[in-house]
Enzyme design. Structure first.
Site, PDB file in Angstrom:
ATOM      1  N   ARG A  78       0.833  -1.209   0.000  1.00  0.00           N
ATOM      2  CA  ARG A  78       0.000   0.000   0.000  1.00  0.00           C
ATOM      3  C   ARG A  78       0.868   1.259   0.000  1.00  0.00           C
ATOM      4  O   ARG A  78       0.532   2.261  -0.633  1.00  0.00           O
ATOM      5  CB  ARG A  78      -0.957  -0.025   1.192  1.00  0.00           C
ATOM      6  CG  ARG A  78      -2.032   1.042   1.099  1.00  0.00           C
ATOM      7  CD  ARG A  78      -3.115   0.846   2.130  1.00  0.00           C
ATOM      8  NE  ARG A  78      -2.598   0.908   3.479  1.00  0.00           N
ATOM      9  CZ  ARG A  78      -3.288   0.550   4.570  1.00  0.00           C
ATOM     10  NH1 ARG A  78      -4.517   0.110   4.455  1.00  0.00           N
ATOM     11  NH2 ARG A  78      -2.747   0.637   5.757  1.00  0.00           N
ATOM     12  N   LYS A 129      -2.795   6.351   1.423  1.00  0.00           N
ATOM     13  CA  LYS A 129      -2.715   6.771   2.826  1.00  0.00           C
ATOM     14  C   LYS A 129      -1.842   8.025   2.895  1.00  0.00           C
ATOM     15  O   LYS A 129      -0.710   7.999   3.383  1.00  0.00           O
ATOM     16  CB  LYS A 129      -2.160   5.623   3.675  1.00  0.00           C
ATOM     17  CG  LYS A 129      -2.564   5.707   5.138  1.00  0.00           C
ATOM     18  CD  LYS A 129      -2.378   4.384   5.830  1.00  0.00           C
ATOM     19  CE  LYS A 129      -2.444   4.484   7.324  1.00  0.00           C
ATOM     20  NZ  LYS A 129      -3.737   4.887   7.871  1.00  0.00           N
ATOM     21  N   GLU A 156     -16.562   5.494   4.484  1.00  0.00           N
ATOM     22  CA  GLU A 156     -15.905   4.885   5.641  1.00  0.00           C
ATOM     23  C   GLU A 156     -16.125   5.659   6.924  1.00  0.00           C
ATOM     24  O   GLU A 156     -16.834   6.667   6.942  1.00  0.00           O
ATOM     25  CB  GLU A 156     -14.426   4.585   5.371  1.00  0.00           C
ATOM     26  CG  GLU A 156     -13.591   5.714   4.893  1.00  0.00           C
ATOM     27  CD  GLU A 156     -12.171   5.260   4.527  1.00  0.00           C
ATOM     28  OE1 GLU A 156     -11.686   4.229   5.011  1.00  0.00           O
ATOM     29  OE2 GLU A 156     -11.534   6.000   3.759  1.00  0.00           O
TER      30      GLU A 156
HETATM   31  N1  PLP Z   1      -9.493   3.867   6.499  1.00  0.00           N
HETATM   32  C1  PLP Z   1      -8.673   4.873   6.837  1.00  0.00           C
HETATM   33  C2  PLP Z   1      -9.008   6.245   6.353  1.00  0.00           C
HETATM   34  C3  PLP Z   1      -7.530   4.622   7.625  1.00  0.00           C
HETATM   35  O1  PLP Z   1      -6.722   5.605   7.993  1.00  0.00           O
HETATM   36  C4  PLP Z   1      -7.269   3.305   8.057  1.00  0.00           C
HETATM   37  C5  PLP Z   1      -6.080   3.011   8.848  1.00  0.00           C
HETATM   38  O2  PLP Z   1      -5.081   2.616   8.350  1.00  0.00           O
HETATM   39  C6  PLP Z   1      -8.150   2.290   7.669  1.00  0.00           C
HETATM   40  C7  PLP Z   1      -9.248   2.601   6.902  1.00  0.00           C
HETATM   41  C8  PLP Z   1      -7.894   0.882   8.073  1.00  0.00           C
HETATM   42  O3  PLP Z   1      -6.859   0.313   7.299  1.00  0.00           O
HETATM   43  P1  PLP Z   1      -5.978  -0.858   7.870  1.00  0.00           P
HETATM   44  O4  PLP Z   1      -6.902  -1.951   8.226  1.00  0.00           O
HETATM   45  O5  PLP Z   1      -5.087  -1.243   6.747  1.00  0.00           O
HETATM   46  O6  PLP Z   1      -5.246  -0.322   9.029  1.00  0.00           O
HETATM   47  C1  COI Z   2      -4.433   2.848  11.480  1.00  0.00           C
HETATM   48  O1  COI Z   2      -5.471   2.191  11.678  1.00  0.00           O
HETATM   49  O2  COI Z   2      -3.322   2.328  11.432  1.00  0.00           O
HETATM   50  C2  COI Z   2      -4.462   4.273  11.269  1.00  0.00           C
HETATM   51  O3  COI Z   2      -3.579   4.730  10.641  1.00  0.00           O
HETATM   52  C3  COI Z   2      -5.537   5.066  11.833  1.00  0.00           C
HETATM   53  C4  COI Z   2      -5.140   6.476  12.228  1.00  0.00           C
HETATM   54  C5  COI Z   2      -4.367   6.516  13.501  1.00  0.00           C
HETATM   55  C6  COI Z   2      -4.535   7.247  11.124  1.00  0.00           C
END
Ligand code: PLP
Ligand code: COI
Length: 341
Positions: free
Chosen positions: A80, A183, A219
């Site tokens: 990612r 991200k 989301e």
């Molecule tokens: N959506 C957003 C906007 C996020 O910042 C995160 C955190 O990383 C997620 C979803 C969840 O992603 P992940 O499960 O890869 O941490």
């Molecule tokens: C995560 O779930 O890892 C995030 O990055 C969420 C937030 C702290 C940005």
């Protein structure tokens, strides 16, 4: 081992011993540097500061009952980060550099990895940014990749207990063909207005809808959304949400425990039909949603009338967290054990 109140840790910043850094210039990465400073020296004209040319990742290391330290699907975070870097024209971090730096920073801060059984973990925050100077709007020709770690507890103060969510319509976090799938920091700055509005109304997090029609669920703050209905795990398909690694994993877990899986546009009008709802992410893990309020339309949807998480959310939570801490076998090959820490 540090003397911290591990089981009371919030999701916040705790100073650790070291961070690791690496600089890309003249077309290649330099040596990995170890720093004990919490500060960076940054050019006043860097593209990160002026044009938001930066991306980050979020992952965790877990200490198991057997004392071993586990990483969860780090390859996915690396992939990612590559996608985010490509999306905003930054230098690419390859798998080897990513893994070597993650391993090193975890090793160097081993005494900050929370003990098993405290519910806490070591949050790992890789950050890639344009450190080179440009005044015209162009990508930088120098990049810095750094990783710091910090021990964390639950993202929502509720932990694995129902959270309250507010639907936000008067601000968007990302455009349909914008940077929502990456991200990048700008998405988070853009989400602050919605977050503040939700907090002011007494809710834990905002729910964003698709910004073209405000018809479909996107989301939940910094987490993806899922719902359960008719033995089916349902989660939004959208071009403006982050592809959550937790959500992708829960799709597999859901199938494994006998649910069907649908990833499709989820109409906000479906909210009253869901049996369970939740937010998921590295930080949020699974946060069951107890209530969603639609402030504009004066509607409330309640999912945990008895104040307890639903049965499928609980089962998915136990399976996911069980794999992450090594309490149950990992049938998916998601865990990398960091040896000798
Ligand atoms: N959506 C957003 C906007 C996020 O910042 C995160 C955190 O990383 C997620 C979803 C969840 O992603 P992940 O499960 O890869 O941490
Ligand atoms: C995560 O779930 O890892 C995030 O990055 C969420 C937030 C702290 C940005």
């Amino acid at each position: 081992m540090q003397n911290l109140e591990w089981s009371k840790l919030p999701f916040g910043y705790v100073k650790t011993n070291y961070n690791v850094r690496c600089v890309w210039k003249n077309g290649k990465w330099g040596e990995i540097e170890v720093s004990d400073s919490e500060y960076i020296n940054i050019h006043i004209a860097s593209t990160a500061l002026h044009y938001g040319q930066e991306a980050f990742e979020g992952m965790k290391a877990y200490r198991g009952k057997d004392g071993k330290v586990r990483l969860f699907r780090w390859e996915e975070n690396c992939k990612r980060l590559k996608d985010s870097a490509a999306g905003i024209y930054m230098a690419q971090v390859d798998d080897k550099l990513f893994f070597d730096m993650v391993k090193k920073v975890v090793e160097l801060n081993a005494d900050f990895i929370p003990p098993y059984g405290t519910g806490a973990s070591l949050y790992i925050r890789p950050l890639l940014y344009g450190s080179g100077a440009k005044v015209g709007v162009h990508p930088a020709d120098e990049y810095t990749f750094l990783i710091f770690v910090t021990p964390v507890g639950p993202y929502f103060k509720e932990g694995f207990n129902p959270v309250k969510i507010a639907i936000i319509r008067d601000s968007d976090r990302a455009a349909p063909l914008g940077t929502g799938t990456m991200k990048v920091g700008g998405n988070y700055a853009a989400s602050f207005r919605g977050l503040e509005k939700a907090h002011e109304a007494g809710y834990g997090s905002p729910m964003y809808l698709d910004c073209r029609e405000k018809k479909y669920i996107d989301e939940i703050g910094a987490a993806n959304f899922f719902a359960i209905k008719d033995n089916t795990y349902i989660t939004p398909k959208s071009t403006s949400i982050l592809p959550s690694i937790t959500n992708k994993s829960l799709e597999e877990v859901a199938k494994y425990i006998g649910l069907k899986v649908e990833r499709r546009p989820v109409d906000v009008a479906e909210l009253p039909t869901f049996e369970e709802a939740g937010a998921c992410g590295t930080a949020a893990v699974i946060s069951p949603i107890g209530e969603i309020v639609d402030i504009d339309e004066n509607k409330h949807y309640v999912y945990c009338p008895d104040g307890k998480p639903g049965k499928w959310s609980t089962k998915m939570y136990e399976t996911l967290v069980g794999i992450q801490y090594g309490d149950i076998p990992d049938p998916f090959g998601w865990i990398t054990i960091l040896e000798n820490i």
